[in-house]
Design an enzyme around this catalytic site. Structure first.
Site, PDB file in Angstrom:
ATOM      1  N   ARG A  85       5.879 -16.871  -0.026  1.00  0.00           N
ATOM      2  CA  ARG A  85       7.136 -17.643  -0.097  1.00  0.00           C
ATOM      3  C   ARG A  85       8.291 -16.780  -0.552  1.00  0.00           C
ATOM      4  O   ARG A  85       9.431 -17.134  -0.388  1.00  0.00           O
ATOM      5  CB  ARG A  85       6.961 -18.831  -1.053  1.00  0.00           C
ATOM      6  CG  ARG A  85       6.107 -19.877  -0.424  1.00  0.00           C
ATOM      7  CD  ARG A  85       6.203 -21.197  -1.158  1.00  0.00           C
ATOM      8  NE  ARG A  85       5.022 -21.961  -0.814  1.00  0.00           N
ATOM      9  CZ  ARG A  85       4.093 -22.356  -1.676  1.00  0.00           C
ATOM     10  NH1 ARG A  85       4.245 -22.124  -2.954  1.00  0.00           N
ATOM     11  NH2 ARG A  85       3.053 -23.009  -1.277  1.00  0.00           N
ATOM     12  N   ARG A  94       3.479  -9.216   4.981  1.00  0.00           N
ATOM     13  CA  ARG A  94       3.007  -9.981   3.824  1.00  0.00           C
ATOM     14  C   ARG A  94       3.212  -9.208   2.530  1.00  0.00           C
ATOM     15  O   ARG A  94       3.018  -8.000   2.475  1.00  0.00           O
ATOM     16  CB  ARG A  94       1.524 -10.277   3.978  1.00  0.00           C
ATOM     17  CG  ARG A  94       1.258 -11.350   4.992  1.00  0.00           C
ATOM     18  CD  ARG A  94      -0.194 -11.446   5.247  1.00  0.00           C
ATOM     19  NE  ARG A  94      -0.723 -10.117   5.568  1.00  0.00           N
ATOM     20  CZ  ARG A  94      -1.979  -9.849   5.717  1.00  0.00           C
ATOM     21  NH1 ARG A  94      -2.875 -10.783   5.543  1.00  0.00           N
ATOM     22  NH2 ARG A  94      -2.373  -8.644   6.026  1.00  0.00           N
ATOM     23  N   ASP A  97      -2.013  -9.194  -0.097  1.00  0.00           N
ATOM     24  CA  ASP A  97      -3.236  -9.333   0.717  1.00  0.00           C
ATOM     25  C   ASP A  97      -4.422  -9.413  -0.231  1.00  0.00           C
ATOM     26  O   ASP A  97      -4.597  -8.540  -1.084  1.00  0.00           O
ATOM     27  CB  ASP A  97      -3.366  -8.109   1.635  1.00  0.00           C
ATOM     28  CG  ASP A  97      -4.536  -8.231   2.593  1.00  0.00           C
ATOM     29  OD1 ASP A  97      -4.867  -9.361   3.004  1.00  0.00           O
ATOM     30  OD2 ASP A  97      -5.133  -7.200   2.919  1.00  0.00           O
ATOM     31  N   ASP A  99      -8.633  -9.860  -0.307  1.00  0.00           N
ATOM     32  CA  ASP A  99      -9.861  -9.836   0.497  1.00  0.00           C
ATOM     33  C   ASP A  99     -11.055 -10.144  -0.386  1.00  0.00           C
ATOM     34  O   ASP A  99     -11.165  -9.591  -1.494  1.00  0.00           O
ATOM     35  CB  ASP A  99     -10.072  -8.448   1.115  1.00  0.00           C
ATOM     36  CG  ASP A  99      -9.084  -8.165   2.238  1.00  0.00           C
ATOM     37  OD1 ASP A  99      -8.727  -9.108   2.962  1.00  0.00           O
ATOM     38  OD2 ASP A  99      -8.683  -7.005   2.382  1.00  0.00           O
TER      39      ASP A  99
HETATM   40  P1  AMP Z   1      -6.222 -10.241   6.958  1.00  0.00           P
HETATM   41  O1  AMP Z   1      -5.055 -10.526   7.817  1.00  0.00           O
HETATM   42  O2  AMP Z   1      -6.791  -8.851   7.122  1.00  0.00           O
HETATM   43  O3  AMP Z   1      -6.012 -10.602   5.514  1.00  0.00           O
HETATM   44  O4  AMP Z   1      -7.387 -11.187   7.488  1.00  0.00           O
HETATM   45  C1  AMP Z   1      -7.340 -12.555   7.252  1.00  0.00           C
HETATM   46  C2  AMP Z   1      -8.383 -13.224   8.118  1.00  0.00           C
HETATM   47  O5  AMP Z   1      -9.658 -12.597   7.929  1.00  0.00           O
HETATM   48  C3  AMP Z   1      -8.536 -14.680   7.803  1.00  0.00           C
HETATM   49  O6  AMP Z   1      -8.479 -15.400   9.007  1.00  0.00           O
HETATM   50  C4  AMP Z   1      -9.933 -14.804   7.198  1.00  0.00           C
HETATM   51  O7  AMP Z   1     -10.557 -15.994   7.574  1.00  0.00           O
HETATM   52  C5  AMP Z   1     -10.646 -13.592   7.758  1.00  0.00           C
HETATM   53  N1  AMP Z   1     -11.702 -13.031   6.889  1.00  0.00           N
HETATM   54  C6  AMP Z   1     -12.977 -12.771   7.278  1.00  0.00           C
HETATM   55  N2  AMP Z   1     -13.701 -12.259   6.287  1.00  0.00           N
HETATM   56  C7  AMP Z   1     -12.867 -12.143   5.220  1.00  0.00           C
HETATM   57  C8  AMP Z   1     -13.041 -11.675   3.881  1.00  0.00           C
HETATM   58  N3  AMP Z   1     -14.229 -11.202   3.444  1.00  0.00           N
HETATM   59  N4  AMP Z   1     -11.965 -11.719   3.048  1.00  0.00           N
HETATM   60  C9  AMP Z   1     -10.763 -12.177   3.500  1.00  0.00           C
HETATM   61  N5  AMP Z   1     -10.534 -12.637   4.746  1.00  0.00           N
HETATM   62  C10 AMP Z   1     -11.581 -12.632   5.609  1.00  0.00           C
END
Ligand code: AMP
Length: 157
Positions: A85, A94, A97, A99
């Site tokens: 936002r 973004r 991020d 993960d």
């Molecule tokens: P990103 O743009 O690299 O942050 O990826 C986001 C996408 O990855 C989302 O649609 C999530 O559902 C998918 N995804 C799959 N596995 C993971 C994970 N271990 N951690 C975060 N996102 C994931």
């Protein structure tokens, strides 16, 4: 209901005050339901990986959580959106991020979620902070394989 598990979350930011964004994300992770931050790595300044723009600030947090993996992912995406936002303009890259790197010793291969995170072993910005707080999760050979990637620890606040 499952006992709480240990999960690892990778954190990255490269826009605006990235250090403050990463610190704020670690605090937010600690406020998730049924969750505590057990350990947080140092913050690291890293070269952009497959991306343009300024250096990233990265860290890894170890959570103890009673959330299921898909619930945790949904919360991570909510935190990303909150940070988003503050985007300076529409479709700006973004600001944050998050993960899900590891969730207990589980292997998950779903449409929305793959754990262990499929690219984590290729990335110094994940492996170096992860090895700081969880050396048992990273081998010397894995670290050696990413030793060409620029990464430096930032001094503590
Ligand atoms: P990103 O743009 O690299 O942050 O990826 C986001 C996408 O990855 C989302 O649609 C999530 O559902 C998918 N995804 C799959 N596995 C993971 C994970 N271990 N951690 C975060 N996102 C994931």
């Amino acid at each position: 209901m499952r006992e709480p598990v240990i999960a690892y979350v990778g954190i990255g930011a490269n826009l605006g005050d990235a250090v403050a964004t990463v610190r704020g994300a670690i605090e937010r992770l600690g406020s998730l339901p049924q969750s505590h931050v057990m350990k947080a790595s140092s913050l690291y300044r890293t070269a952009p990986h497959d991306a343009q723009g300024p250096d990233f600030v990265n860290a890894v947090a170890q959570l103890q959580t009673g959330l299921e993996a898909d619930e945790l992912l949904a919360h991570l995406q909510e935190i990303e959106q909150e940070a988003g936002r503050e985007r300076p303009y529409r479709n700006a890259p973004r600001t944050l991020d998050l993960d899900l790197l590891l969730y207990a010793a589980d292997r998950i291969d779903g449409a929305k979620l793959t754990v262990p995170h499929p690219r984590m072993r290729e990335r110094a910005f994940v492996l170096v902070p992860l090895s700081e707080i969880a050396p048992q999760e990273v081998t010397a050979a894995q670290l050696a394989a990413v030793s060409g990637q620029r990464i430096e620890a930032l001094p503590p606040a």
